[in-house]
Enzyme design. Structure first.
Site, PDB file in Angstrom:
ATOM      1  N   GLU A  82       0.839  -1.213   0.000  1.00 30.65           N
ATOM      2  CA  GLU A  82       0.000   0.000   0.000  1.00 30.65           C
ATOM      3  C   GLU A  82       0.875   1.266   0.000  1.00 30.65           C
ATOM      4  O   GLU A  82       1.679   1.471   0.910  1.00 30.65           O
ATOM      5  CB  GLU A  82      -0.944  -0.012   1.218  1.00 30.65           C
ATOM      6  CG  GLU A  82      -1.988   1.077   1.128  1.00 30.65           C
ATOM      7  CD  GLU A  82      -3.106   0.939   2.159  1.00 30.65           C
ATOM      8  OE1 GLU A  82      -3.462  -0.197   2.508  1.00 30.65           O
ATOM      9  OE2 GLU A  82      -3.602   1.983   2.611  1.00 30.65           O
ATOM     10  N   LYS A 269      -8.225  -1.158  10.814  1.00 34.49           N
ATOM     11  CA  LYS A 269      -7.541  -1.595   9.577  1.00 34.49           C
ATOM     12  C   LYS A 269      -6.326  -0.711   9.340  1.00 34.49           C
ATOM     13  O   LYS A 269      -5.251  -1.185   8.955  1.00 34.49           O
ATOM     14  CB  LYS A 269      -8.523  -1.522   8.393  1.00 34.49           C
ATOM     15  CG  LYS A 269      -7.974  -2.069   7.080  1.00 34.49           C
ATOM     16  CD  LYS A 269      -7.206  -1.064   6.250  1.00 34.49           C
ATOM     17  CE  LYS A 269      -6.708  -1.671   4.957  1.00 34.49           C
ATOM     18  NZ  LYS A 269      -5.839  -0.749   4.198  1.00 34.49           N
ATOM     19  N   ASP A 285       3.743 -14.531  11.802  1.00 36.71           N
ATOM     20  CA  ASP A 285       2.492 -15.060  11.265  1.00 36.71           C
ATOM     21  C   ASP A 285       1.421 -13.958  11.270  1.00 36.71           C
ATOM     22  O   ASP A 285       0.829 -13.666  12.313  1.00 36.71           O
ATOM     23  CB  ASP A 285       2.074 -16.254  12.152  1.00 36.71           C
ATOM     24  CG  ASP A 285       0.820 -16.945  11.681  1.00 36.71           C
ATOM     25  OD1 ASP A 285       0.035 -16.326  10.942  1.00 36.71           O
ATOM     26  OD2 ASP A 285       0.613 -18.107  12.076  1.00 36.71           O
ATOM     27  N   HIS A 383      -3.018  10.405  -0.053  1.00 41.85           N
ATOM     28  CA  HIS A 383      -3.126   9.092  -0.685  1.00 41.85           C
ATOM     29  C   HIS A 383      -2.970   9.169  -2.185  1.00 41.85           C
ATOM     30  O   HIS A 383      -2.241   8.411  -2.791  1.00 41.85           O
ATOM     31  CB  HIS A 383      -4.514   8.504  -0.384  1.00 41.85           C
ATOM     32  CG  HIS A 383      -4.498   7.584   0.772  1.00 41.85           C
ATOM     33  ND1 HIS A 383      -5.287   6.477   0.857  1.00 41.85           N
ATOM     34  CD2 HIS A 383      -3.784   7.606   1.907  1.00 41.85           C
ATOM     35  CE1 HIS A 383      -5.061   5.865   1.992  1.00 41.85           C
ATOM     36  NE2 HIS A 383      -4.157   6.540   2.656  1.00 41.85           N
TER      37      HIS A 383
HETATM   38  C1  MEV Z   1      -6.431   3.048   4.641  1.00 40.13           C
HETATM   39  O1  MEV Z   1      -5.617   1.940   4.271  1.00 40.13           O
HETATM   40  C2  MEV Z   1      -6.509   3.185   6.144  1.00 40.13           C
HETATM   41  C3  MEV Z   1      -7.453   4.268   6.663  1.00 40.13           C
HETATM   42  O2  MEV Z   1      -8.754   4.098   6.101  1.00 40.13           O
HETATM   43  C4  MEV Z   1      -7.498   4.134   8.159  1.00 40.13           C
HETATM   44  C5  MEV Z   1      -8.547   4.987   8.843  1.00 40.13           C
HETATM   45  O3  MEV Z   1      -9.582   5.309   8.231  1.00 40.13           O
HETATM   46  O4  MEV Z   1      -8.343   5.284  10.040  1.00 40.13           O
HETATM   47  C6  MEV Z   1      -6.984   5.653   6.258  1.00 40.13           C
END
Ligand code: MEV
Length: 428
Positions: A82, A269, A285, A383
């Protein structure tokens, strides 16, 4: 550490980056030979690692910079596909470094093995009997794995859980015995599984029940690590917001993720973006760590944020994360995969507790970066800037064209594949 060397690290060539890391004192000169040697997994080793192997699948390995953890500087190897993960972690770590860095507390590193018994006639009686035989059970477990005992680890205690029959799910009752064992530098799956399988027949004997299975639990609640940081508000200001406003918005974002599972999953995430990258880079792992951490996020009965951001008495922003982190520094693919060995070497071959501290700090940094962006300018700006390069490559740009297409794409009103292709066509 002389931080000057790491300025604009991302703009340097690979060779310049290695030199900068040496000059900054982050890696030893002799470790640099590993950069030029083959750290890729050979077909031969890969073929021995899994069944039906046909190829290897690579992801980029980069360095999370500016990590100052418990008074020590780290450049942290992160394996991720990513684009924004390492940039975000390094940015957050820089802010946190300027504020004094991360502090961590690492617990006991005890792993849990479970033996599930069914058809136990009287659960209370069986519990009593097992507790009377606790020492014998622990001895048996340790006899099954003498080498871990010799190294100073081994089974330490047992715990009994009575799970009643549940008519809603039409499930029977289970008497579950947990063995808590210290597996030292290993994640310990093999050690624990050997132990629980060895005590299974004994437990059947003393309780009259039938063993359904004996297996490690990846819900490693006895292997917790906490990382914290404190950031003064004067480091948080971001137009049009003041530092106090950014702090309060970060706290509110965390509150949102505490109460709303839909947000909490995305919030966590983002945390796992960093954690998985280091777990993978160090040959650990990823599935075990993911499963355990997400289960821990539900410990209150609802899936919630893994981090907690609050306001200190003096107005600073306080960040905290607590997670189960049963990683190892030996065993599994850690000692086989050349890239994992390389990553461990870059980190100075840390002990498991130190590696836990590093990984938890990465998780906290990653969350700070994501939430700060979300409550200020939004994440798309940062991003998409990084995404532009991927789009340029997908459109077919090669060599020098990649930078040219990327730069033009960033200025374009619509940053997408069609625009990237159009820019490339013009160049060609
Ligand atoms: C993207 O990989 C992760 C985010 O969505 C985490 C979040 O929203 O806190 C930017």
């Amino acid at each position: 550490m002389d931080k000057q060397h790491l300025t604009k690290f991302y703009q340097k060539t690979k060779q310049e980056r290695i030199e900068a890391l040496v000059s900054a004192g982050l890696i030893h000169e002799e470790a640099t030979t590993a950069f030029s040697s083959k750290i890729h997994l050979s077909d031969e080793v890969a073929n021995h690692m899994i069944e039906n192997q046909i190829a290897t699948y690579q992801v980029p390995l980069g360095l999370g910079l500016n990590f100052f953890i418990n008074g020590k500087d780290y450049a942290v190897p992160m394996a991720t596909e990513e684009p924004s993960v390492i940039a975000a972690a390094s940015f957050a770590a820089k802010t946190i470094q300027q504020a004094g860095g991360f502090k961590t507390t690492v617990g006991d590193r005890a792993m849990i093995g479970q033996i599930a018994l069914k058809n136990v006639e009287d659960m209370n009686k069986a519990e009593e009997i097992i507790l009377q035989h606790a020492d014998a059970i622990i001895d048996l477990a340790n006899q099954a794995h003498p080498s871990i005992v010799k190294r100073g680890g081994g089974a330490r205690s047992i715990q009994i859980r009575k799970i009643q029959a549940d008519p809603t799910y039409q499930t029977p009752a289970f008497l579950v015995i947990h063995i808590h064992a210290q597996t030292l530098e290993a994640m310990g799956a093999n050690i624990i599984n050997t132990m629980v399988e060895a005590v299974k027949p004994y437990l059947e004997n003393v309780t009259g029940g039938t063993a359904l299975m004996g297996i490690l639990s990846n819900y490693a609640t006895e292997c917790l690590v906490t990382a914290t940081c404190r950031i003064p508000t004067n480091q948080l200001a971001k137009e049009p917001y003041t530092g106090e406003q950014v702090r309060d918005r970060i706290i509110e974002a965390c509150q949102f993720a505490l109460v709303d599972p839909y947000r909490a999953v995305t919030h966590n995430k983002g945390i796992m973006n960093g954690i998985d990258a280091v777990v993978l880079a160090t040959g650990n792992d990823t599935r075990a760590i993911e499963a355990g951490i997400h289960a821990y996020a539900t410990r209150s009965g609802q899936y919630r944020s893994l981090t907690n951001w609050t306001k200190a008495e003096n107005g600073d922003l306080l960040g905290e994360i607590t997670i189960p982190l049963p990683i190892g520094t030996v065993g599994g693919s850690i000692s086989i995969h050349p890239a994992a060995k390389f990553s461990m070497k870059l980190l100075g071959n840390p002990a498991a507790k130190e590696l836990e501290a590093i990984i938890a700090s990465i998780g906290l940094a990653q969350n700070f970066a994501a939430v700060r962006a979300l409550v200020t300018e939004g994440i798309q700006k940062g991003h998409m800037g990084l995404q532009a390069k991927s789009l340029a490559i997908t459109a077919g740009a090669k060599g020098d064209q990649i930078e040219v297409v990327t730069e033009q794409l960033k200025q374009a009103p619509n940053m997408n594949l069609a625009t990237a292709k159009a820019i490339l066509a013009q160049l060609n």
